[in-house]
Design an enzyme around this catalytic site. Sequence first.
Site, mmCIF file in Angstrom:
data_model
loop_
_atom_site.group_PDB
_atom_site.id
_atom_site.type_symbol
_atom_site.label_atom_id
_atom_site.label_comp_id
_atom_site.label_asym_id
_atom_site.label_seq_id
_atom_site.Cartn_x
_atom_site.Cartn_y
_atom_site.Cartn_z
ATOM 1 N N ASP A 11 0.874 -1.168 0.000
ATOM 2 C CA ASP A 11 0.000 0.000 0.000
ATOM 3 C C ASP A 11 0.912 1.218 0.000
ATOM 4 O O ASP A 11 1.586 1.510 0.997
ATOM 5 C CB ASP A 11 -0.897 -0.017 1.247
ATOM 6 C CG ASP A 11 -1.884 1.151 1.284
ATOM 7 O OD1 ASP A 11 -1.631 2.174 0.629
ATOM 8 O OD2 ASP A 11 -2.902 1.034 1.995
ATOM 9 N N LYS A 26 -7.178 9.634 -1.539
ATOM 10 C CA LYS A 26 -6.256 10.497 -0.800
ATOM 11 C C LYS A 26 -5.546 11.471 -1.753
ATOM 12 O O LYS A 26 -6.190 12.232 -2.447
ATOM 13 C CB LYS A 26 -5.273 9.631 -0.025
ATOM 14 C CG LYS A 26 -5.921 8.519 0.821
ATOM 15 C CD LYS A 26 -6.847 9.047 1.887
ATOM 16 C CE LYS A 26 -7.232 7.987 2.913
ATOM 17 N NZ LYS A 26 -7.987 6.844 2.377
#
Length: 401
Positions: free
Chosen positions: A185, A210
């Site tokens: 990630d 994000k």
Amino acid sequence: MHKDNHRERLHTSVAHDPYDARHHGSIHIPIYQTSLFSFDTYERFTQAHANEQQRHVYSRGNNPTVRYLEDKLAELEGAEMSKCFASGMAAISSTILSNVKAGDHVVCIDQAYGPTRHFLQHYVARFQVETTFVDGRSIEAIETALRPNTKLLYLESPSTMLFQLQDLAACAALARSRGIVTVIDGTWATPVFQRPLALGIDLVVHSITKYISGQSDSMGGVVSGSKELVGRIAEGEYMMLGGIMTAHTAAQVERGLRTLPLRLERHERSGLKVAEHLLRQPYVLRVNHPGLPSHPQHELATRQMDGTSGLFSFESAESHETMRAWADRLRYFKIGVSWGGFESLVSANPTSEDHGVPGARSLVRLHIGLESPDDLIRDLDEAWAQTSASEASAAAGRSGQ
């Protein structure tokens, strides 16, 4: 390539597209708001259906607007192929499921994103997939946890609560020697500041929600890697589970992507300035920011990343109640989950012991947005002065009773 040269090339990559006569030279790719695509002959329909991931048949499989974003993200990541999903967890869960089966074993760092840990510990466990959680800072701990049936090594570097790192090149080499697929990630650093595939990692997932989107108005996820591995996800879990990104969302994300390197440079500068200020505050015991020389893995951070973003945490000896009262008084920091947008955020975590922080400490996570860092620092200081005065007044009242 030198880091500064790479950054400059990224600005060109996100801002420039070749002239596209199909769309009349449109600066933005149009939003293909359609569920299906029709054909003038049955032969062409059959040919397209036989290669649905490359041809446009049905938007659950391949949509031109989404495909544009996927190709752009693959270019930034240095990947052969990317596939976009409706959320970060859709990308993460599909990637995990594509690489494990009943009887397999997964090694995952203990500081991974909470829903990812839950998915591995509880959801896939229902299908006889076992997971061992380890301290990702130690390559020895990772190696010790490996078993003959280990099929997946799941990383998150830096992690997004304590901002711990893993040595990605060492992890990739170890996993490859055992025939284990590596997944990371990489949401915190984005492809601007970290390129795990170049270090030997097999697959990279991001929460597009994000920094990649950056506007706090879009949900999405992406997985990038080789055509073999990403293609298997596309043909399998992507199609079967249906966690697709819509054309409208892809267009929103594309808009944010144009300014990604520019925004991250601002987040990086402001984040470091605020973090350095907090180091000197009496209520702060430790600042967890890999860009600071005080971070125990700072050397590794400078070696495998080109920069740092605006999300970090700090630990305080003050109570959870005190830090929440302080957060309530902040003017420019909104209280909320997520991060990576233009706005600054604060989260005073009441369960810091779950992240390896001693129970007597509070863990506060800050996202430094695009506001003036001087205004943010002033906000932090004024809120603490008010909180300290309030606590002193309350203590005096109690002693006078």
